[in-house]
Design an enzyme around this catalytic site. Structure first.
Site, PDB file in Angstrom:
ATOM      1  N   HIS A   1      73.948  55.829  51.101  1.00 12.84           N
ATOM      2  CA  HIS A   1      74.103  56.981  51.998  1.00 12.84           C
ATOM      3  C   HIS A   1      74.537  58.232  51.222  1.00 12.84           C
ATOM      4  O   HIS A   1      74.189  59.356  51.593  1.00 12.84           O
ATOM      5  CB  HIS A   1      75.159  56.693  53.072  1.00 12.84           C
ATOM      6  CG  HIS A   1      74.652  55.902  54.245  1.00 12.84           C
ATOM      7  ND1 HIS A   1      73.711  56.394  55.120  1.00 12.84           N
ATOM      8  CD2 HIS A   1      74.988  54.672  54.705  1.00 12.84           C
ATOM      9  CE1 HIS A   1      73.485  55.485  56.074  1.00 12.84           C
ATOM     10  NE2 HIS A   1      74.234  54.427  55.840  1.00 12.84           N
TER      11      HIS A   1
ATOM     12  N   HIS B   1      74.525  49.407  50.408  1.00 16.61           N
ATOM     13  CA  HIS B   1      74.061  50.144  51.586  1.00 16.61           C
ATOM     14  C   HIS B   1      74.866  51.442  51.758  1.00 16.61           C
ATOM     15  O   HIS B   1      74.287  52.519  51.957  1.00 16.61           O
ATOM     16  CB  HIS B   1      74.189  49.244  52.827  1.00 16.61           C
ATOM     17  CG  HIS B   1      73.824  49.900  54.119  1.00 16.61           C
ATOM     18  ND1 HIS B   1      72.748  49.505  54.883  1.00 16.61           N
ATOM     19  CD2 HIS B   1      74.384  50.941  54.782  1.00 16.61           C
ATOM     20  CE1 HIS B   1      72.666  50.274  55.959  1.00 16.61           C
ATOM     21  NE2 HIS B   1      73.661  51.156  55.923  1.00 16.61           N
ATOM     22  N   GLU B   2      76.199  51.324  51.668  1.00 16.55           N
ATOM     23  CA  GLU B   2      77.039  52.511  51.915  1.00 16.55           C
ATOM     24  C   GLU B   2      76.883  53.554  50.810  1.00 16.55           C
ATOM     25  O   GLU B   2      76.821  54.752  51.082  1.00 16.55           O
ATOM     26  CB  GLU B   2      78.510  52.105  52.074  1.00 16.55           C
ATOM     27  CG  GLU B   2      78.797  51.186  53.258  1.00 16.55           C
ATOM     28  CD  GLU B   2      78.176  51.633  54.564  1.00 16.55           C
ATOM     29  OE1 GLU B   2      78.064  52.853  54.791  1.00 16.55           O
ATOM     30  OE2 GLU B   2      77.786  50.764  55.359  1.00 16.55           O
TER      31      GLU B   2
ATOM     32  N   CYS C   1      72.188  49.773  60.611  1.00 16.89           N
ATOM     33  CA  CYS C   1      72.890  51.000  60.212  1.00 16.89           C
ATOM     34  C   CYS C   1      73.261  51.769  61.473  1.00 16.89           C
ATOM     35  O   CYS C   1      72.437  51.899  62.376  1.00 16.89           O
ATOM     36  CB  CYS C   1      71.990  51.846  59.311  1.00 16.89           C
ATOM     37  SG  CYS C   1      72.767  53.362  58.737  1.00 16.89           S
TER      38      CYS C   1
HETATM   39 NI    NI Z   1      74.288  52.768  57.154  1.00 17.48          NI
END
Ligand code: NI
Length: 178
Positions: A145, A141-142, A99
């Site tokens: 966030h 993953h995104e 990341c």
């Molecule tokens: Ni990330």
């Protein structure tokens, strides 16, 4: 414009981001241009708006021949606003992640193996896709966030979390911070 990426420890990374209410605006277009510049400058596979300090539900991702992920299949470059994920099976897969907000580290994270995602492009046109593998991983993953979740929070075996150059000495010299 290349923006600074917030690093883990910054409390803004723990917040839930807000839905985008208006599409096709100059502000959204400028945000996406900055995100694109920032992701490409760092060879990232994806970036979420809160990582550059903008608390909106906007992510970008995509990868063709990324030297940091030599074995991953190509993922089409996508700008996705207000994403919603649905898992299509109970199956999970373990895989290495990095990341840009956690520079210099990699960790193994379990993710849903098959997902559907929906959302909008910057002009408000609907996007709906089903995907697997690395494509499914990067989207999970995104979008994490946007809910204030960084991948280390999902690691189940902390022995599989460490410095990239220790874990993968053969990749030394390649810019590996995602
Ligand atoms: Ni990330």
């Amino acid at each position: 414009m290349i923006r600074d990426v917030l690093r883990m420890g910054d409390p803004r990374l723990w917040e839930r981001s807000n839905e985008v209410m208006r599409f096709g605006t100059a502000e959204l277009s400028s945000l996406l241009a900055d995100m694109r510049d920032t992701m490409r400058a760092q060879n990232g596979a994806g970036l979420a708006a809160p990582q550059i300090g903008v608390p909106l539900r906007v992510v970008i991702f995509g990868m063709e021949d990324n030297p940091r992920y030599p074995d991953a299949e190509p993922v089409p470059y996508t700008e996705l606003v207000n994403p919603v994920l649905t898992r299509l099976s109970d199956e999970t897969e373990d895989g290495w992640e990095g990341c840009l907000s956690v520079p210099g580290f990699r960790g193994v994270v379990p993710r849903w193996a098959r997902i559907r995602y929906t959302g909008f492009d910057p002009d408000g046109r609907k996007i709906a896709r089903e995907c697997t593998g690395f494509h499914a991983r990067v989207v999970q993953h995104e979008t994490d966030h946007l809910d204030g979740i960084l991948y280390p929070m999902r690691i189940t075996d902390m022995r599989q979390f460490g410095f990239t150059d220790v874990l993968f000495p053969d990749m030394a010299g390649v810019d590996q911070d995602e």
